[in-house]
Write a protein that holds these residues in place. Sequence first.
Motif, PDB file in Angstrom:
ATOM      1  N   LYS A  14      -6.552   1.531  11.366  1.00  9.55           N
ATOM      2  CA  LYS A  14      -6.242   0.505  12.648  1.00  9.55           C
ATOM      3  C   LYS A  14      -4.894  -0.212  12.322  1.00  9.55           C
ATOM      4  CE  LYS A  14      -8.671  -2.979  12.991  1.00  9.55           C
ATOM      5  NZ  LYS A  14     -10.031  -3.573  12.942  1.00  9.55           N
ATOM      6  N   GLU A  64     -12.871   7.681  14.660  1.00  7.24           N
ATOM      7  CA  GLU A  64     -13.079   6.370  14.169  1.00  7.24           C
ATOM      8  C   GLU A  64     -12.018   5.693  13.702  1.00  7.24           C
ATOM      9  OE1 GLU A  64     -16.130   5.031  13.828  1.00  7.24           O
ATOM     10  OE2 GLU A  64     -17.416   6.815  14.369  1.00  7.24           O
ATOM     11  N   GLN A  65     -12.018   4.484  13.316  1.00 13.08           N
ATOM     12  CA  GLN A  65     -10.675   3.582  12.845  1.00 13.08           C
ATOM     13  C   GLN A  65     -11.291   2.780  11.458  1.00 13.08           C
ATOM     14  OE1 GLN A  65      -8.877   1.434  15.999  1.00 13.08           O
ATOM     15  NE2 GLN A  65      -7.297   2.942  15.843  1.00 13.08           N
ATOM     16  N   GLU A 100      -9.952  -0.254   8.515  1.00 15.26           N
ATOM     17  CA  GLU A 100      -8.951  -1.359   8.245  1.00 15.26           C
ATOM     18  C   GLU A 100      -8.092  -0.918   7.236  1.00 15.26           C
ATOM     19  OE1 GLU A 100      -8.280  -5.119   9.702  1.00 15.26           O
ATOM     20  OE2 GLU A 100     -10.274  -3.878  10.220  1.00 15.26           O
ATOM     21  N   THR A 101      -6.794  -1.421   7.286  1.00 17.67           N
ATOM     22  CA  THR A 101      -5.747  -1.490   6.141  1.00 17.67           C
ATOM     23  C   THR A 101      -6.585  -2.129   4.968  1.00 17.67           C
ATOM     24  OG1 THR A 101      -4.181  -1.714   7.566  1.00 17.67           O
ATOM     25  CG2 THR A 101      -3.675  -2.133   5.205  1.00 17.67           C
ATOM     26  N   GLY A 102      -6.483  -1.248   3.753  1.00 16.23           N
ATOM     27  CA  GLY A 102      -7.066  -1.644   2.484  1.00 16.23           C
ATOM     28  C   GLY A 102      -8.429  -1.583   2.413  1.00 16.23           C
ATOM     29  N   ALA A 103      -9.102  -1.038   3.260  1.00 16.07           N
ATOM     30  CA  ALA A 103     -10.270  -0.575   3.110  1.00 16.07           C
ATOM     31  C   ALA A 103     -10.492   0.379   2.186  1.00 16.07           C
ATOM     32  CB  ALA A 103     -10.839   0.097   4.420  1.00 16.07           C
ATOM     33  N   GLN A 104     -11.682   0.238   1.560  1.00 18.41           N
ATOM     34  CA  GLN A 104     -12.075   1.405   0.168  1.00 18.41           C
ATOM     35  C   GLN A 104     -13.447   2.003   0.583  1.00 18.41           C
ATOM     36  OE1 GLN A 104     -11.298  -0.614  -3.496  1.00 18.41           O
ATOM     37  NE2 GLN A 104     -10.264  -2.105  -2.115  1.00 18.41           N
ATOM     38  N   ASP A 105     -14.236   1.462   1.600  1.00 17.40           N
ATOM     39  CA  ASP A 105     -15.458   2.166   1.708  1.00 17.40           C
ATOM     40  C   ASP A 105     -15.504   2.782   3.037  1.00 17.40           C
ATOM     41  OD1 ASP A 105     -18.251   1.309   0.167  1.00 17.40           O
ATOM     42  OD2 ASP A 105     -18.555   2.239   2.037  1.00 17.40           O
ATOM     43  N   GLU A 147       1.039  -1.240  -0.136  1.00 15.55           N
ATOM     44  CA  GLU A 147       0.095  -0.096   0.007  1.00 15.55           C
ATOM     45  C   GLU A 147       0.873   1.366  -0.175  1.00 15.55           C
ATOM     46  OE1 GLU A 147      -0.809   0.398   4.806  1.00 15.55           O
ATOM     47  OE2 GLU A 147      -2.274   1.554   3.107  1.00 15.55           O
ATOM     48  N   VAL A 162     -18.390   4.955   8.136  1.00 15.25           N
ATOM     49  CA  VAL A 162     -17.584   5.739   9.089  1.00 15.25           C
ATOM     50  C   VAL A 162     -17.814   7.414   8.758  1.00 15.25           C
ATOM     51  CG1 VAL A 162     -15.320   5.739  10.250  1.00 15.25           C
ATOM     52  CG2 VAL A 162     -15.766   4.828   8.062  1.00 15.25           C
TER      53      VAL A 162
END
Lengths: 399, 293
Positions: A190, A216-217, A219-224, A58, A228
């Motif tokens: 996170k 707020e947190q 996830e690694t690689g989250a795209q949505d 990433e 949040v």
Amino acid sequence: MKKRILALGVSAVLAVSMLAGCGGSGGSGSSAVAGGSSAAAGGSDVIKVGVFEPQTGENGGGGLQEVDGIRYANKQKSTVKIGDKEYKIELVEVDNKSDKTEAVTAAQKLVSEKVIGVIGSYGSGVSIAAGEYFKDAKIPAIGCSCTNPQVTEGNDYYFRVCFLDPFQGTVMANYAKKVGCTKAAVLTQKGDDYSVGLGTFFKNAFKNFGEIVADEQFETGAQDFKAVLTNIKSKNPDVIFAPSSIATAPLIIKQARELGITAKIMAGDTWENGEIIKNAGEHAEGICLSTFFDEDGVDEAGKAFITGFKAYLKENGKDEVIPAVSALGYDAYNTLIAAIEKAGSTDPSKVQEALKGVSVKGVTGDISFDDNGDAKKDMAFIKTVENGKFKFLETQKVQ
Amino acid sequence: MSLNVFLQHCLTGISLGGAYALIAIGYTMVYGILRLINFAHGEIFMIAGYFMIFATANFGWAVGIPVTLIATVVLGVVVERLAYKPLREAPRMSIMISAIGVSYLLQNLTTYLFTALPKPYPEIPILKQIYNIGGLSASLVTFITPILTIILVFILVYIINHTKIGMAMRAVSKDFETSRLMGIKINKVISTTFVIGSALAAVGSILYFTDRMSVTPFSGTLPGLKCFVAAVIGGIGSVPGAVVGGFIIGICETMMIALGYSTFSDAFTFVLLIIMLLFRPTGIFGEKTIDKV
């Protein structure tokens, strides 16, 4: 028989693509080969400098920009004089893949290559993970843009040429206050030392004069980020502080604006990257960030770097905008070379000794280290995006 | 939580679920026919994103969409021909490892070709128009995704239940060997499966990325994994199951975040998988298999 031919064909394709991959990841691949052969012929005329950076994963994009700065510095100054002997400097590039486990493997590879010093990495998490290994091997490492305090804390062998997150977090909190924000939301990644660290320092500083309405947190690689962001929107903050990677930033910016969030969006040094503007388009207008370097704020030597490096970028088919991390990579390389010269030895622990007292005029400011191994820097550049370009706003100092 | 915020979350969840459902169908169909978990499916979805970027840059989006669909289908079939077909008689484990290999190959190949920096996804003006209904604000694509998903699924179910190739697919998924003996051209059926799976992944990709606007070589990893979970929860091998699973995962994930547990939203998805496997391993719509001795 037919099957065997097919299998052969497939493996040939794989082999070729792997070779191609090697060529791509090491722009200096050819020079490394040349260095290797001369090392065999000339004995100890070559010293190796490790480049510990993510080239994939990433943070691969930003890491590669830092590597560009280092490669350019190496091209400008490819030899070093120790005593009367001229040594050629060979870069040994390893890819830590933005991953803490891979970082350890990459660090061990550098140790076994017997490098005299290490430069990197982009991303604090991987630097922290690898720090112990450099320390045990008594090899000095200079971080370019890893801003988390833990990188150098308790590690005499890790130095860095940039400012730290507590400083950066405070700078951004002060700036947010200055532009009239009283309610802040913090959005962090996170498990990412950089993002969580910087977010925490921002919170600590901002609490003194404002209110943190959401924390707020993701996830690694989250795209949505819509869910949040919907939460954040309902709390109605004046500013969203979202330190994150280049890949994540445009997603957060666009989705926030699409949900009709009008709050200011701010972040740290990673966001100073043209890719974010390209990806987020008009939505990027008005975002604020702190960074290490500004093209207009440099002296004569800096100007030479800017013209030279722009030509280098053009040669390599890249955009002619200088990312701050490239400038830091350039400075880190030159600091290491200055220390090698000062040490007058190819012994890594002597170089580490020399680094403590070294003083270099870099393009990102003067570099000398405090007891922790951090560069004594007390100034950050605040930038915003206007008309699709980064625009320098002001410098911020914190005591 | 006010009603408005709640509705906004519902909209987000359903839209995300729709995109997940389209990808999950690819997993479930390939599994149904080949008993293979096609780990490269997430990467095909990601590469479809890159296809769209380049196709749009060259031909504009109206031509770009069919070009993307065709290119993705070709990629899916080529992967099947090169990496899975030669292993047709090999143990199932080998073909699965081959799938994992393809997944990493595609991921690293795209990193090499396009670097890991995010690439902006082309904007389709009609889909991106932002609508405000009451206090809800979302672009058209968010509304369209679940509707389009349902329409495509109905078409797919019709193909499976009422056409000759659909009948062949059902036969092959029941019994590979016997259907071969009955004169069904296995390779043609498998290719069709990959064509349908990849085409749906491409549609999913267009909807998903139009909403999220940038593509990196790692964009396919997490959605791929979650859609696999969706397929398992719905009952792997069953098309309606995959759709229901996709919506469940999308809505649950969004609701976890809505309730303030953003830290645990992904963990929850996988906990759901474990619970499902413990108590109903065949999934919601899965058929009980009876081992014949």
